[in-house]
Design a protein around this motif. Structure first.
Motif, PDB file in Angstrom:
ATOM      1  N   LEU A   1       1.662   8.493   3.628  1.00 43.18           N
ATOM      2  CA  LEU A   1       1.970   7.151   4.130  1.00 43.18           C
ATOM      3  C   LEU A   1       3.213   6.592   3.450  1.00 43.18           C
ATOM      4  N   ASP A   2       3.309   6.803   2.143  1.00 41.64           N
ATOM      5  CA  ASP A   2       4.497   6.340   1.410  1.00 41.64           C
ATOM      6  C   ASP A   2       5.751   7.053   1.900  1.00 41.64           C
ATOM      7  N   TRP A   3       5.629   8.355   2.179  1.00 39.75           N
ATOM      8  CA  TRP A   3       6.774   9.139   2.660  1.00 39.75           C
ATOM      9  C   TRP A   3       7.286   8.593   3.992  1.00 39.75           C
ATOM     10  N   PHE A   4       6.376   8.298   4.897  1.00 40.58           N
ATOM     11  CA  PHE A   4       6.786   7.708   6.173  1.00 40.58           C
ATOM     12  C   PHE A   4       7.432   6.344   5.950  1.00 40.58           C
ATOM     13  N   GLY A   5       6.865   5.575   5.010  1.00 40.77           N
ATOM     14  CA  GLY A   5       7.444   4.269   4.719  1.00 40.77           C
ATOM     15  C   GLY A   5       8.869   4.372   4.228  1.00 40.77           C
ATOM     16  N   ARG A   6       9.150   5.381   3.391  1.00 39.45           N
ATOM     17  CA  ARG A   6      10.519   5.559   2.890  1.00 39.45           C
ATOM     18  C   ARG A   6      11.470   5.968   4.011  1.00 39.45           C
ATOM     19  N   LEU A   7      10.931   6.587   5.050  1.00 49.88           N
ATOM     20  CA  LEU A   7      11.753   6.914   6.221  1.00 49.88           C
ATOM     21  C   LEU A   7      12.059   5.680   7.063  1.00 49.88           C
ATOM     22  N   GLY A   8      11.316   4.598   6.798  1.00 53.12           N
ATOM     23  CA  GLY A   8      11.457   3.405   7.612  1.00 53.12           C
ATOM     24  C   GLY A   8      10.513   3.404   8.800  1.00 53.12           C
ATOM     25  N   VAL A   9       9.482   4.245   8.755  1.00 50.86           N
ATOM     26  CA  VAL A   9       8.507   4.347   9.844  1.00 50.86           C
ATOM     27  C   VAL A   9       7.229   3.649   9.408  1.00 50.86           C
ATOM     28  N   ASP A  10       6.882   2.562  10.093  1.00 47.03           N
ATOM     29  CA  ASP A  10       5.673   1.800   9.779  1.00 47.03           C
ATOM     30  C   ASP A  10       4.527   2.306  10.650  1.00 47.03           C
TER      31      ASP A  10
END
Length: 239
Positions: free
Chosen positions: A157-166
């Protein structure tokens, strides 16, 4: 039809009718083509399958009536798409269990087949060697947990967040956050579900992948190679 089937156990005649819809080569070809997640016109599907427009229209009407396809009209054009992610999952799963296709007879067909095996969309997520390589990398880095089917970890979840994907705001409905989908060319699983769809959408929007041809094949761009190598350590030499 598909929503109703998820609410109660179908009986024999219902299952037989559903199976009959896909027991025709032309209708099966239409459904496989529509796994690219886009809407096609009846004429485009007719040319793909090599059938007359009237024949295609008859087959499409049966698929729409059976709940496998949804249609919309714009002017004189009739567009159809898969009725939803549940239908796509059904087609994907059946494809994964089908026998391998025969060897291509022409260089053009061989090239198209290799492109599809290398990288493609599978409805709304990434498949082929690209999809399985990304999935393997996510498992190795603890972004996915795969002991009993796929599940996204907190690190994921954190990895997706760093991509800018919520992912929390991503459309979900009844779809799981992460799902294993059997890849019909690699014969191994790739990531599907809400997370798989979000990653595919990001890869296309960010220019990591570019659609090629008129079907589902993708090409990984140089920017995509750098991003996948830097973010996941994916080796892209064969992509």
């Amino acid at each position: 039809m598909m929503d109703g089937m998820t609410q109660s156990q179908p009986n024999g005649p219902q299952l037989a009718r559903l199976a009959a819809l896909l027991a025709d080569e032309t209708r099966a070809s239409f459904c496989l083509a529509l796994l690219d997640g886009r809407a096609w016109t009846a004429g485009e599907l007719a040319r793909l399958a090599g059938v007359a427009a009237s024949t295609a229209s008859e087959h499409l009407s049966r698929l729409v009536a059976g709940g496998l396809l949804a249609e919309e009209r714009q002017g004189r054009h009739r567009y159809v798409r898969l009725a939803g992610s549940q239908v796509a999952q059904l087609i994907e799963d059946l494809s994964g269990h089908a026998a391998p296709p025969p060897a291509p007879r022409t260089l053009r067909a061989a090239g198209a087949g290799e492109a599809m095996a290398r990288a493609r969309t599978c409805y709304d997520h990434l498949a082929g060697r690209l999809g399985t390589a990304i999935t393997d990398a996510m498992l190795e880095r603890g972004l996915l947990e795969g002991a009993t089917g796929f599940a996204l970890t907190e690190a994921g979840l954190d990895w997706f967040g760093r991509l800018g994907v919520d992912l929390a705001s991503a459309p979900r409905g009844r779809r799981p956050m992460a799902r294993s989908c059997l890849d019909w060319t690699e014969r191994r699983p790739h990531l599907a579900g809400v997370a798989g769809a979000a990653l595919c959408r990001h890869a296309l929007d960010a220019g990591w992948c570019v659609r090629i041809g008129t079907q589902r094949a993708l090409r990984v761009s140089e920017e995509g190679r750098r991003a996948l190598s830097g973010l996941l350590g994916v080796r892209t030499a064969d992509l």
